[in-house]
Design a protein around this motif. Structure first.
Motif, short mmCIF file in Angstrom:
data_model
loop_
_atom_site.label_atom_id
_atom_site.label_comp_id
_atom_site.label_asym_id
_atom_site.label_seq_id
_atom_site.Cartn_x
_atom_site.Cartn_y
_atom_site.Cartn_z
N ASP A 126 5.39 -3.34 1.43
CA ASP A 126 4.07 -3.78 0.90
C ASP A 126 3.26 -2.61 0.28
OD1 ASP A 126 4.98 -6.30 1.83
OD2 ASP A 126 3.82 -6.03 3.64
N GLY A 127 3.76 -1.88 -0.50
CA GLY A 127 3.23 -0.74 -1.15
C GLY A 127 2.84 0.45 -0.26
N VAL A 128 3.00 0.38 0.85
CA VAL A 128 2.98 1.64 1.76
C VAL A 128 4.43 2.46 2.01
CG1 VAL A 128 2.75 2.30 4.13
CG2 VAL A 128 1.34 0.38 3.19
N GLU A 129 4.59 3.66 1.48
CA GLU A 129 5.51 4.51 1.57
C GLU A 129 5.62 5.16 2.80
OE1 GLU A 129 6.93 6.14 -2.52
OE2 GLU A 129 5.04 6.76 -1.93
N ALA A 140 1.30 -2.39 7.80
CA ALA A 140 1.29 -1.94 6.48
C ALA A 140 -0.26 -2.36 6.04
CB ALA A 140 2.07 -2.79 5.49
N GLN A 141 -0.73 -3.49 6.46
CA GLN A 141 -2.32 -3.72 6.03
C GLN A 141 -3.04 -2.70 6.53
OE1 GLN A 141 -2.97 -7.61 7.51
NE2 GLN A 141 -1.63 -8.81 5.74
N LYS A 142 -2.97 -2.48 7.89
CA LYS A 142 -3.82 -1.19 8.48
C LYS A 142 -3.60 0.02 7.73
CE LYS A 142 -6.88 0.29 11.40
NZ LYS A 142 -8.24 -0.20 11.21
N VAL A 143 -2.40 0.42 7.47
CA VAL A 143 -2.26 1.69 6.64
C VAL A 143 -2.86 1.52 5.44
CG1 VAL A 143 -0.40 3.10 5.70
CG2 VAL A 143 -0.05 2.27 8.04
N THR A 144 -2.80 0.53 4.66
CA THR A 144 -3.42 0.49 3.24
C THR A 144 -4.76 0.61 3.44
OG1 THR A 144 -1.49 -1.11 2.56
CG2 THR A 144 -3.81 -1.15 1.46
N THR A 145 -5.42 0.03 4.48
CA THR A 145 -7.12 0.11 4.83
C THR A 145 -7.19 1.60 5.23
OG1 THR A 145 -7.11 -2.16 5.65
CG2 THR A 145 -8.88 -0.37 6.31
N LEU A 146 -6.64 2.39 5.73
CA LEU A 146 -6.78 3.63 5.96
C LEU A 146 -6.65 4.63 4.76
CD1 LEU A 146 -4.82 4.06 9.48
CD2 LEU A 146 -7.63 3.96 9.16
N LEU A 147 -5.60 4.29 4.14
CA LEU A 147 -5.40 4.94 2.72
C LEU A 147 -6.51 4.75 1.88
CD1 LEU A 147 -1.33 4.51 2.33
CD2 LEU A 147 -2.78 6.76 2.73
N ASP A 148 -7.21 3.61 1.66
CA ASP A 148 -8.11 3.34 0.91
C ASP A 148 -9.24 4.30 1.19
OD1 ASP A 148 -6.69 1.38 -0.61
OD2 ASP A 148 -7.51 -0.16 0.33
N GLN A 149 -9.69 4.21 2.63
CA GLN A 149 -10.80 5.08 3.08
C GLN A 149 -10.69 6.47 2.77
OE1 GLN A 149 -10.83 4.10 7.28
NE2 GLN A 149 -11.81 1.90 6.88
N GLU A 150 -9.23 7.04 2.88
CA GLU A 150 -9.16 8.31 2.36
C GLU A 150 -9.39 8.62 0.91
OE1 GLU A 150 -7.93 11.13 4.07
OE2 GLU A 150 -8.28 9.89 5.87
N THR A 208 5.72 -3.54 10.13
CA THR A 208 5.45 -4.99 9.86
C THR A 208 4.21 -4.93 8.91
OG1 THR A 208 3.73 -4.71 11.71
CG2 THR A 208 5.87 -5.17 12.49
N SER A 209 4.20 -6.24 8.58
CA SER A 209 2.86 -6.44 7.55
C SER A 209 1.64 -6.28 8.05
CB SER A 209 3.10 -8.01 7.19
OG SER A 209 2.98 -8.89 8.11
N GLY A 210 1.51 -6.22 9.50
CA GLY A 210 0.03 -6.09 9.81
C GLY A 210 -0.02 -4.53 10.07
#
Length: 128
Positions: free
Chosen positions: A80-83, A31-41, A27-29
């Motif tokens: 949304d940019g998350v593979e 995907a947004q959380k994964v993107t946030t976690l990836l940014d933190q990595e 879901t988009s929600g």
């Protein structure tokens, strides 16, 4: 004689999620959380891998983790940019599953709505 033509571009409304080659939807929600976690990595080579492994109370457990590897026969779909990667062995167990992220006063974390799960344990971490 002019034989040129223009192809019509097909677009998908933004309210629809892409149908995954591996049958899993993020879901988009989520995907947004994964993107946030990836940014933190702080790394741009990581993907979200979702797998099913033997274990847990009911026989099978889900695994969600970041992975930089792509293995033979992995199925990859971009949300949304998350593979999102699913291995060949896990794919039949996950077809039709929807991965979401809940952030409420009652619970926080990723949820998996899997139509293939015949039963699950009380903790919700394993299924059969």
């Amino acid at each position: 004689m002019d034989t040129s033509f223009e192809e019509e571009r097909m677009t998908t409304p933004t309210t629809e999620r892409p149908t995954a080659a591996h049958g899993v939807t993020l879901t988009s929600g989520a995907a947004q959380k994964v993107t946030t976690l990836l940014d933190q990595e702080g790394r741009d080579d990581l993907r979200l891998r979702i797998a099913v492994q033997p274990g847990g109370c009911s026989g099978l457990i889900y695994q969600l983790y970041f992975d930089e590897r792509l293995m033979d026969n992995d199925q990859v779909v971009d949300f949304d940019g998350v593979e999102v990667i699913i291995d060949k062995m896990s794919s039949p167990y996950l077809t039709g599953a929807v991965i979401d992220f809940a952030d409420t006063i009652e619970k926080q974390g990723f949820t998996i709505d899997n139509p293939n799960a015949g039963s699950s344990c009380a903790c919700g971490d394993s299924f059969s």
